[in-house]
Design a protein around this motif. Structure first.
Motif, PDB file in Angstrom:
ATOM      1  N   MET A 172      39.101  67.535  25.927  1.00 26.63           N
ATOM      2  CA  MET A 172      40.541  67.525  25.598  1.00 26.63           C
ATOM      3  C   MET A 172      41.350  67.829  26.854  1.00 26.63           C
ATOM      4  O   MET A 172      41.033  68.758  27.594  1.00 26.63           O
ATOM      5  N   ARG A 173      42.389  67.070  27.066  1.00 21.09           N
ATOM      6  CA  ARG A 173      43.195  67.284  28.247  1.00 21.09           C
ATOM      7  C   ARG A 173      43.959  68.604  28.162  1.00 21.09           C
ATOM      8  O   ARG A 173      44.254  69.096  27.069  1.00 21.09           O
ATOM      9  N   GLU A 174      44.283  69.154  29.338  1.00 18.52           N
ATOM     10  CA  GLU A 174      44.943  70.458  29.391  1.00 18.52           C
ATOM     11  C   GLU A 174      46.290  70.443  28.662  1.00 18.52           C
ATOM     12  O   GLU A 174      46.631  71.384  27.943  1.00 18.52           O
ATOM     13  N   ALA A 175      47.043  69.379  28.827  1.00 15.25           N
ATOM     14  CA  ALA A 175      48.357  69.285  28.175  1.00 15.25           C
ATOM     15  C   ALA A 175      48.227  69.302  26.659  1.00 15.25           C
ATOM     16  O   ALA A 175      48.997  69.958  25.946  1.00 15.25           O
ATOM     17  N   GLU A 176      47.233  68.574  26.138  1.00 18.15           N
ATOM     18  CA  GLU A 176      47.017  68.548  24.689  1.00 18.15           C
ATOM     19  C   GLU A 176      46.584  69.916  24.174  1.00 18.15           C
ATOM     20  O   GLU A 176      46.972  70.342  23.087  1.00 18.15           O
ATOM     21  N   LEU A 177      45.736  70.600  24.952  1.00 14.61           N
ATOM     22  CA  LEU A 177      45.276  71.933  24.564  1.00 14.61           C
ATOM     23  C   LEU A 177      46.443  72.906  24.483  1.00 14.61           C
ATOM     24  O   LEU A 177      46.557  73.697  23.543  1.00 14.61           O
ATOM     25  N   ILE A 178      47.339  72.814  25.479  1.00 12.28           N
ATOM     26  CA  ILE A 178      48.508  73.709  25.477  1.00 12.28           C
ATOM     27  C   ILE A 178      49.396  73.442  24.267  1.00 12.28           C
ATOM     28  O   ILE A 178      49.881  74.358  23.604  1.00 12.28           O
ATOM     29  N   GLU A 179      49.610  72.164  23.948  1.00 15.21           N
ATOM     30  CA  GLU A 179      50.440  71.815  22.797  1.00 15.21           C
ATOM     31  C   GLU A 179      49.817  72.314  21.500  1.00 15.21           C
ATOM     32  O   GLU A 179      50.508  72.774  20.594  1.00 15.21           O
ATOM     33  N   LYS A 180      48.495  72.228  21.403  1.00  8.94           N
ATOM     34  CA  LYS A 180      47.807  72.680  20.197  1.00  8.94           C
ATOM     35  C   LYS A 180      47.933  74.192  20.046  1.00  8.94           C
ATOM     36  O   LYS A 180      48.162  74.714  18.948  1.00  8.94           O
ATOM     37  N   LEU A 181      47.768  74.903  21.146  1.00 10.45           N
ATOM     38  CA  LEU A 181      47.910  76.361  21.112  1.00 10.45           C
ATOM     39  C   LEU A 181      49.338  76.753  20.733  1.00 10.45           C
ATOM     40  O   LEU A 181      49.552  77.688  19.955  1.00 10.45           O
ATOM     41  N   LYS A 182      50.323  76.044  21.279  1.00 11.31           N
ATOM     42  CA  LYS A 182      51.720  76.341  20.964  1.00 11.31           C
ATOM     43  C   LYS A 182      52.005  76.122  19.485  1.00 11.31           C
ATOM     44  O   LYS A 182      52.752  76.873  18.858  1.00 11.31           O
ATOM     45  N   SER A 183      51.395  75.088  18.896  1.00  7.95           N
ATOM     46  CA  SER A 183      51.617  74.800  17.474  1.00  7.95           C
ATOM     47  C   SER A 183      51.043  75.905  16.583  1.00  7.95           C
ATOM     48  O   SER A 183      51.520  76.124  15.468  1.00  7.95           O
ATOM     49  N   VAL A 184      50.004  76.582  17.084  1.00  7.09           N
ATOM     50  CA  VAL A 184      49.395  77.673  16.315  1.00  7.09           C
ATOM     51  C   VAL A 184      50.177  78.966  16.488  1.00  7.09           C
ATOM     52  O   VAL A 184      50.436  79.701  15.525  1.00  7.09           O
ATOM     53  N   VAL A 185      50.567  79.254  17.728  1.00  8.23           N
ATOM     54  CA  VAL A 185      51.206  80.538  18.036  1.00  8.23           C
ATOM     55  C   VAL A 185      52.686  80.534  17.672  1.00  8.23           C
ATOM     56  O   VAL A 185      53.206  81.486  17.073  1.00  8.23           O
ATOM     57  N   PHE A 186      53.395  79.443  18.020  1.00  9.65           N
ATOM     58  CA  PHE A 186      54.832  79.384  17.770  1.00  9.65           C
ATOM     59  C   PHE A 186      55.107  78.597  16.499  1.00  9.65           C
ATOM     60  O   PHE A 186      54.856  77.391  16.446  1.00  9.65           O
ATOM     61  N   LYS A 187      55.607  79.295  15.488  1.00  8.82           N
ATOM     62  CA  LYS A 187      55.912  78.644  14.214  1.00  8.82           C
ATOM     63  C   LYS A 187      57.329  78.086  14.232  1.00  8.82           C
ATOM     64  O   LYS A 187      58.248  78.684  14.807  1.00  8.82           O
ATOM     65  N   LYS A 188      57.482  76.958  13.597  1.00 10.91           N
ATOM     66  CA  LYS A 188      58.786  76.307  13.546  1.00 10.91           C
ATOM     67  C   LYS A 188      59.759  77.131  12.707  1.00 10.91           C
ATOM     68  O   LYS A 188      59.412  77.639  11.644  1.00 10.91           O
ATOM     69  N   SER A 189      60.981  77.273  13.187  1.00  7.68           N
ATOM     70  CA  SER A 189      61.995  78.035  12.462  1.00  7.68           C
ATOM     71  C   SER A 189      62.341  77.349  11.150  1.00  7.68           C
ATOM     72  O   SER A 189      62.397  76.119  11.074  1.00  7.68           O
ATOM     73  N   GLU A 190      62.578  78.185  10.137  1.00  5.03           N
ATOM     74  CA  GLU A 190      62.956  77.666   8.824  1.00  5.03           C
ATOM     75  C   GLU A 190      64.264  78.310   8.396  1.00  5.03           C
ATOM     76  O   GLU A 190      64.548  79.463   8.733  1.00  5.03           O
TER      77      GLU A 190
END
Length: 465
Positions: free
Chosen positions: A1-19
């Motif tokens: 997995m490319r580094e950019a994709e890994l970072i995006e995946k981690l961000k999706s787990v750690v940072f939750k979308k505001s509701e």
């Protein structure tokens, strides 16, 4: 997995979308608006955590007081009298006030007396220790820090002649004594206007005590009653009848709604439970006791399956507190507005807090904390003696009067989550503290609050959500 994709995946787990949330915006009282006691207490609701529970309790007690039968629809099977608009406006909620003996040891007793004196409650339920404490307080005052009861030796001298007369009335007039009838008699005999027993007798407010003979083994009332029963075994007090009379208070309340304010105890499992209920204590649900249970325990029949329930345990400005803090504030903001604080001295928060140091129990620590903070604010270098090695400037009286105490304010992130954040902001804005110490979570929470409001979305009646 490319580094950019890994970072995006981690961000999706750690940072939750505001509701987007709907509910009551979390905010505290702004002291810039002045010291308005009503507005301070009204601000408890949106403050968050246990302050909100106290705010909810105030709202529920207001509903108890304001309810009238005229608020309900007329049923087909009601009598002609019950159809009368005038009569329906006259029928109020039946309010039960329950409390344990430790409530009477501190100064909360005066709040209870005020409610009974002005007919603001309909039924009292307490423990035998509560009766004992009240009698002892009339026979001899208790002071904070005095762990030894005064007046114990006086109790027997006072109560034995009363028991003798009761025995005579039982034999001659066939009086059937129950604990509540005995308590009413004691209220008559005590003839002391500082006693809630006296006012309960004067206003015909029943005081029920189903466990009348279950005081502490060494309690002076138990010892006196026990020794009297040995000498005069023919005096009978029917506890079974007491239970029936207490249950009938709620069973025969219809068409009135019933309400309970419970200070460390519980009552009213009959008549499908109470319509309104407020519990004030410091107990957690985990100990399995009924008065520490959650609001969803409606299956027990203690409270109707409605929203009008709240349990107050802890408050954000004190780590642990019980009725000694919450109950006087609740009375001031609800019943106090009917008769005036007894007070008859005006509805002033200062007048409520002034006796706090002598009230006893944990509320005394709050009173002492208030005194210490006042000392912090009032201290000046001029209050201390001039040291021999101090500088010329420090010898100057004007300079010494300008030197104040350096105040550090420390708090954790959970404090910022609540409306207390607004109070901290007020102190910082007006330079009332000199140094602030907090956690990284405190900084984080404050920044997030600047970007988006936090809301209180839990439903009234479910304080644990």
């Amino acid at each position: 997995m490319r580094e950019a994709e890994l970072i995006e995946k981690l961000k999706s787990v750690v940072f939750k979308k505001s509701e987007s949330l709907e509910g009551i915006k979390i905010e505290g009282y702004d002291f810039g608006n002045g010291l308005n006691v009503s507005q301070i207490l009204e601000s408890l609701g949106p403050t968050g955590t246990q302050a909100s529970n106290l705010g909810d309790a105030i709202e529920i007690v207001k509903q108890m007081i304001e309810w009238r039968l005229s608020h309900e629809q007329v049923t087909k099977d009601c009598s002609e009298e019950m159809k009368s608009p005038t009569h329906r406006e006259f029928v109020k909620c039946k309010i039960f006030l329950g409390f344990t003996s430790n409530i009477l040891s501190p100064g909360v007793r005066e709040n209870i007396r005020h409610l009974v004196k002005h007919n603001l409650v309909d039924v009292l339920v307490t423990t035998s220790g509560g009766i004992e404490e009240e009698i002892l307080k009339c026979l001899a005052d208790k002071s904070k820090g005095d762990l030894h009861s005064k007046g114990d030796d006086k109790l027997e001298d006072w109560i034995v002649p009363i028991l003798d007369r009761m025995l005579g009335e039982q034999n001659t007039d066939h009086v059937l004594w129950t604990p509540s009838r005995v308590i009413a008699r004691l209220g008559k005999e005590i003839n002391n206007k500082s006693s809630f027993l006296y006012w309960a007798y004067k206003n015909s407010i029943p005081v029920y005590c189903p466990a009348f003979f279950c005081t502490a083994l060494n309690g002076p009332l138990r010892k006196t009653l026990h020794s009297y029963s040995i000498r005069n075994p023919s005096l009978l007090v029917d506890s079974m009848q007491e239970h029936a009379m207490l249950h009938n208070e709620s069973l025969h309340a219809n068409p009135r709604k019933t309400a309970m304010i419970i200070l460390g105890g519980d009552a009213n499992m009959m008549c499908n439970g109470a319509d309104f209920k407020v519990i004030i204590n410091t107990l957690e649900k985990f100990n399995g006791r009924d008065f520490s249970a959650r609001s969803d325990d409606v299956s027990w029949g203690k409270v109707c399956a409605s929203d009008k329930f709240v349990k107050v345990k802890y408050m954000c400005f004190l780590v642990h507190y019980g009725a000694t803090v919450a109950f006087p504030l609740l009375v001031r903001e609800t019943f106090g507005k009917i008769q005036g604080y007894e007070y008859n001295q005006g509805l002033s928060l200062s007048r409520i807090l002034n006796p706090v140091p002598s009230t006893g129990f944990l509320v005394s620590y709050l009173g002492e904390a208030i005194e210490i903070v006042n000392q912090m604010l009032e201290w000046r270098l001029s209050h201390d003696q001039v040291a021999e090695d101090c500088s010329e400037e420090e010898n100057n009286p004007t300079y010494r009067e300008s030197v104040k105490c350096k105040i550090f304010l420390g708090f954790t992130s959970n404090i910022i989550l609540s409306g207390v954040r607004d109070i901290i902001r007020y102190l910082a804005e007006h330079r009332m503290v000199d140094v602030i110490v907090t956690t990284t979570g405190g900084i984080e929470e404050d920044i997030i609050k600047c970007f988006a409001n936090t809301y209180r979305v839990s439903r009234l009646g479910h304080p644990d959500t």
